[in-house]
Design a protein around this motif. Structure first.
Motif, mmCIF file in Angstrom:
data_model
loop_
_atom_site.group_PDB
_atom_site.id
_atom_site.type_symbol
_atom_site.label_atom_id
_atom_site.label_comp_id
_atom_site.label_asym_id
_atom_site.label_seq_id
_atom_site.Cartn_x
_atom_site.Cartn_y
_atom_site.Cartn_z
ATOM 1 N N VAL A 1 0.853 -1.186 0.000
ATOM 2 C CA VAL A 1 0.000 0.000 0.000
ATOM 3 C C VAL A 1 0.888 1.235 0.000
ATOM 4 O O VAL A 1 1.843 1.326 0.758
ATOM 5 C CB VAL A 1 -0.910 -0.013 1.255
ATOM 6 C CG1 VAL A 1 -1.727 1.263 1.321
ATOM 7 C CG2 VAL A 1 -1.798 -1.239 1.222
ATOM 8 N N GLU A 2 0.589 2.162 -0.893
ATOM 9 C CA GLU A 2 1.391 3.393 -0.974
ATOM 10 C C GLU A 2 0.488 4.571 -0.708
ATOM 11 O O GLU A 2 -0.252 5.016 -1.582
ATOM 12 C CB GLU A 2 1.965 3.543 -2.387
ATOM 13 C CG GLU A 2 3.290 2.864 -2.592
ATOM 14 C CD GLU A 2 3.757 3.027 -4.022
ATOM 15 O OE1 GLU A 2 3.579 4.133 -4.584
ATOM 16 O OE2 GLU A 2 4.261 2.043 -4.574
ATOM 17 N N MET A 3 0.533 5.070 0.527
ATOM 18 C CA MET A 3 -0.345 6.185 0.881
ATOM 19 C C MET A 3 0.305 7.498 0.461
ATOM 20 O O MET A 3 1.490 7.723 0.729
ATOM 21 C CB MET A 3 -0.575 6.216 2.397
ATOM 22 C CG MET A 3 -1.300 5.010 2.950
ATOM 23 S SD MET A 3 -2.994 4.899 2.359
ATOM 24 C CE MET A 3 -3.810 6.001 3.480
ATOM 25 N N ARG A 4 -0.483 8.329 -0.220
ATOM 26 C CA ARG A 4 -0.001 9.681 -0.521
ATOM 27 C C ARG A 4 -1.212 10.601 -0.666
ATOM 28 O O ARG A 4 -2.361 10.128 -0.753
ATOM 29 C CB ARG A 4 0.896 9.694 -1.751
ATOM 30 C CG ARG A 4 0.266 9.241 -3.034
ATOM 31 C CD ARG A 4 1.340 9.117 -4.122
ATOM 32 N NE ARG A 4 0.824 8.475 -5.304
ATOM 33 C CZ ARG A 4 0.207 9.116 -6.297
ATOM 34 N NH1 ARG A 4 0.017 10.413 -6.234
ATOM 35 N NH2 ARG A 4 -0.232 8.461 -7.348
ATOM 36 N N THR A 5 -0.935 11.862 -0.695
ATOM 37 C CA THR A 5 -2.036 12.828 -0.789
ATOM 38 C C THR A 5 -2.382 13.045 -2.268
ATOM 39 O O THR A 5 -1.499 13.337 -3.072
ATOM 40 C CB THR A 5 -1.622 14.161 -0.134
ATOM 41 O OG1 THR A 5 -1.219 13.877 1.193
ATOM 42 C CG2 THR A 5 -2.762 15.143 -0.112
ATOM 43 N N CYS A 6 -3.681 12.822 -2.591
ATOM 44 C CA CYS A 6 -4.084 12.927 -4.003
ATOM 45 C C CYS A 6 -5.289 13.843 -4.138
ATOM 46 O O CYS A 6 -6.163 13.895 -3.268
ATOM 47 C CB CYS A 6 -4.500 11.560 -4.547
ATOM 48 S SG CYS A 6 -3.246 10.327 -4.336
ATOM 49 N N CYS A 7 -5.344 14.508 -5.271
ATOM 50 C CA CYS A 7 -6.493 15.331 -5.603
ATOM 51 C C CYS A 7 -7.526 14.397 -6.253
ATOM 52 O O CYS A 7 -7.194 13.605 -7.155
ATOM 53 C CB CYS A 7 -6.050 16.430 -6.571
ATOM 54 S SG CYS A 7 -7.395 17.495 -7.031
ATOM 55 N N VAL A 8 -8.794 14.457 -5.788
ATOM 56 C CA VAL A 8 -9.815 13.533 -6.283
ATOM 57 C C VAL A 8 -10.009 13.688 -7.792
ATOM 58 O O VAL A 8 -10.214 12.707 -8.520
ATOM 59 C CB VAL A 8 -11.145 13.745 -5.517
ATOM 60 C CG1 VAL A 8 -12.219 12.801 -6.012
ATOM 61 C CG2 VAL A 8 -10.919 13.539 -4.030
ATOM 62 N N MET A 9 -9.913 14.944 -8.254
ATOM 63 C CA MET A 9 -10.067 15.182 -9.694
ATOM 64 C C MET A 9 -9.005 14.415 -10.482
ATOM 65 O O MET A 9 -9.280 13.883 -11.567
ATOM 66 C CB MET A 9 -9.949 16.687 -9.994
ATOM 67 C CG MET A 9 -11.145 17.499 -9.534
ATOM 68 S SD MET A 9 -12.671 17.018 -10.331
ATOM 69 C CE MET A 9 -12.559 17.932 -11.847
ATOM 70 N N ASP A 10 -7.782 14.333 -9.934
ATOM 71 C CA ASP A 10 -6.710 13.600 -10.623
ATOM 72 C C ASP A 10 -6.983 12.101 -10.618
ATOM 73 O O ASP A 10 -6.675 11.389 -11.583
ATOM 74 C CB ASP A 10 -5.359 13.879 -9.945
ATOM 75 C CG ASP A 10 -4.938 15.324 -10.137
ATOM 76 O OD1 ASP A 10 -5.469 15.970 -11.065
ATOM 77 O OD2 ASP A 10 -4.089 15.807 -9.360
ATOM 78 N N LEU A 11 -7.565 11.635 -9.470
ATOM 79 C CA LEU A 11 -7.835 10.200 -9.356
ATOM 80 C C LEU A 11 -8.860 9.731 -10.397
ATOM 81 O O LEU A 11 -8.893 8.566 -10.786
ATOM 82 C CB LEU A 11 -8.349 9.873 -7.949
ATOM 83 C CG LEU A 11 -7.315 10.014 -6.817
ATOM 84 C CD1 LEU A 11 -7.986 9.868 -5.460
ATOM 85 C CD2 LEU A 11 -6.215 8.968 -6.958
ATOM 86 N N LEU A 12 -9.705 10.677 -10.834
ATOM 87 C CA LEU A 12 -10.756 10.315 -11.803
ATOM 88 C C LEU A 12 -10.211 10.101 -13.225
ATOM 89 O O LEU A 12 -10.822 9.411 -14.041
ATOM 90 C CB LEU A 12 -11.815 11.419 -11.846
ATOM 91 C CG LEU A 12 -12.977 11.295 -10.846
ATOM 92 C CD1 LEU A 12 -13.796 12.566 -10.872
ATOM 93 C CD2 LEU A 12 -13.865 10.101 -11.211
#
Ligand code: ADP
Length: 622
Positions: A466-477
């Motif tokens: 598991v690689e936890m990092r801070t992501c923007c939801v718009m980017d995840l889409l």
């Protein structure tokens, strides 16, 4: 300190005041003695001068004749005139009979004593016996009178006497200057301490300051008493001084009282402090963690409980902070850390709190908990989770593979088509090279899309940490939307994205959340496709909303809605002929492993809405 200073001030001011007062008194006494001496000498000289003049003149009237007597009387008149204290000068013959004098009279004035007065007779006897002038005792006849007897003597012996009658009242009035009267109360007293002059008034009382001086001849028994007038200024000063001393004394008493109260309060506070400290130590002693309390000022160890004693050895210097035995050390700013004790190879979770005592000093409270077991357990759990997720991914592999095969089928068929087209254009004479080039370009594009599909399949089935990092939801889409684009195109559905917070961020494993979004959007597309009706613009919409500390993502569709909400998240529940029924179950596991929640609800106006909520990232956007 204040009361000490005041006490000192009081002592010094009182001593100085007293010394000043004593000095004033002594100076006053010295001045009085000098004044009186001066007065005595002045009066004595005056009397002596008169006595000598009368003595000299008396020699000239032997033998007595009218001429010499007239001369004598004339001189005596001048003397009486110049000496207001001198009332009369009488000349007596050897039998004591008056033969003349000043003033002249037919009948002796009443204020003058008779020449045969016994006191005068006694003075006459004394004068003639001794052969020199003598003074009588005071004759009180209205005024205190004093008679000087000057014997007239020649070779033949006693020839008579000259009497000079002094009024002591007037004598003093004449001889005592004004400044002397201003300074002193003056009294002439006889040998019985009877006041002779001035007759009105009273004698000064014995307690007041009094200077005594003999007056006249040695045997006259007369004395001058002088008592200085009360010195107003020094008296007032003395009164002020006394008042100041009293005020000081009261002030010191008040200060002592305040000090006493303050000390009592301080004592009570210290008592409360030590009690509260002991209570705290009792609580800390009972804790299962290793606890130490140390002073911030000098690092001195104030307390440590038995667990601390068992786990950590004090350094030889004696001063201590728990963290000194840990590696790496916890600096003063840190609040908590998980540290490895290299000696025992055990993990400790150390909490550090800077706390203020009641007395205002700051102490460090270090609480170390052995977390080796939990740490190992969490490692095992994490490994198990990763294994589970890997298994879940494998389980859905078949389903995903069939979808992928379907997806791959399309670009492969297209490539085959374009290949056939290119082949036919090449076989033309002349060959249509432009069209061939166009077909080859299309073939390249389709091959690229096929490659992307295979890449996403690989990343899905790969076992990874598991690689936890801070992501923007718009980017995840972006990735899931790109993967679903062919399906959406085929169904002629546009996936619309609405976001009230473009910058909404979450801490997550990006690949896993992308898989969740992919599953939800694919289900939505399939639900819309199942309707068979021409889909509208909002057939599938993704809503992103951030509220405070969480981010909510909803995938809404205008499909037929949820058929069986109770079984929706059960593994292997599916209503699709080619479905596996694992997608939503995996999605829920993923969302919950991120500390979030996944749920389904009807979409107002028709259709279904699948939503998940995750904690918003606390990391600020750069
Ligand atoms: P599968 O897609 O393989 O069936 P899923 O776990 O993704 O597996 O979905 C389980 C079932 O939930 C689906 O078969 C379907 O009946 C239902 N479902 C999922 N998403 C929707 C949706 N958006 N609208 C209606 N039903 C849905």
């Amino acid at each position: 300190m204040a009361s000490l200073a005041l006490t000192l001030g009081l002592f010094v001011s009182t001593t100085l005041g007293w010394l000043w007062y004593v000095d004033q008194r002594e100076a006053q006494a010295r001045r009085s003695a000098l004044d009186l001496l001066w007065l005595e000498q002045t009066v004595q000289q005056k009397l002596l001068l008169n006595e000598r003049m009368l003595g000299n003149w008396s020699h000239d009237i032997v033998p007595p004749s009218d001429a010499v007597l007239a001369e004598f009387f004339s001189r005596s008149a001048t003397l009486v005139k110049d000496n207001p204290g001198l009332l009369a000068v009488d000349v007596l013959d050897k039998d004591g009979k008056r033969i003349g004098g000043v003033p002249q009279y037919r009948e002796r004035p009443t204020q003058l004593p008779p020449v045969n007065d016994p006191l005068i007779a006694a003075a006459l006897t004394t004068a003639h016996t001794l052969g020199k002038p003598a003074y009588s005792h005071v004759i009180e006849q209205g005024a205190p009178l004093w008679v000087l007897v000057v014997p007239i003597v020649d070779d033949a012996g006693h020839q008579g006497s000259v009497l000079a009658v002094y009024d002591l009242d007037r004598l003093l009035e004449q001889e005592v200057p004004w400044w002397f009267v201003q300074r002193y109360d003056l009294s002439l007293v006889d040998r019985n301490n009877k006041r002779l002059s001035p007759r009105d008034g009273v004698l000064p009382d014995a307690s007041s300051e009094l200077h005594k001086l003999s007056f006249g001849t040695d045997d006259s028994g007369l004395a001058l008493w002088a008592s200085p007038h009360a010195h107003g200024q020094s008296q007032a000063l003395l009164a002020w001084l006394s008042l100041a001393v009293l005020a000081f004394a009261l002030l010191i008493m008040w200060l002592l009282r305040v000090l006493y109260r303050w000390l009592r309060e301080r004592q009570a506070a210290q008592q409360a402090l030590s009690e509260s400290r002991e209570q705290l130590y009792a609580v800390l002693a009972g804790l299962e963690a290793a606890v130490s309390v140390s002073a911030v000022s000098d690092g001195r160890l104030l307390f440590r409980n038995r667990h601390h004693e068992a786990l950590f050895t004090l350094q030889p210097e004696g001063d201590c902070c728990l963290v000194q035995w840990l590696n790496p050390p916890l600096d003063a700013q840190s609040r908590s850390a998980e540290v490895l004790d290299l000696a025992s190879t055990r993990w400790y979770h150390v909490e550090r709190r800077a706390t203020q005592w009641v007395d205002g000093s700051t102490v460090l409270l270090d609480i170390a908990t052995d977390v080796t077991v939990q740490r190992e357990a969490s490692n095992t759990a994490r490994e198990r989770d990763e294994l589970l997720q890997h298994t879940a991914r494998l389980a859905s592999l078949a389903e995903f593979a069939s979808g992928i095969a379907h997806e791959l089928n399309q670009p492969l068929a297209a490539i085959a088509n374009y290949s056939a087209v290119a082949d036919s254009h090449l076989s033309n004479d002349p060959p249509h090279l432009g069209k061939v080039a166009d077909a080859v370009t299309r073939m390249g594009e389709e091959a690229h899309r096929a490659g992307q599909i295979i890449q996403s399949l690989r990343s899905f089935i790969q076992k990874r940490a598991v690689e936890m990092r801070t992501c923007c939801v718009m980017d995840l889409l972006k990735e899931p939307l790109a993967l679903l684009e062919p399906l959406a195109q085929r169904l002629q559905v546009q996936i619309k994205v609405q976001s009230s917070s473009e910058l909404a961020r979450i801490d997550c494993d990006a690949v896993m959340i992308e898989q969740v979004l992919f599953n939800l959007m694919r289900n939505a597309l399939e639900a819309v496709a199942g309707r068979g009706a021409a889909p509208g613009q909002d057939a599938v919409t993704v809503h992103i909303a951030e509220d405070g500390d969480s981010v909510t993502v909803c995938v809404a569709d205008r499909g037929s809605g949820i058929a069986d909400p109770a079984r929706l998240f059960q593994a292997f529940y599916t209503t699709k002929s080619e479905g596996m029924g694992l997608g939503l179950a995996i999605c829920r596991t993923v969302v919950e492993s991120h500390g979030g929640r996944l749920w389904a609800e009807p979409n107002p106006g028709g259709g279904a809405r699948l939503c998940f909520r995750l904690p918003a990232s606390v990391v600020m956007a750069a």
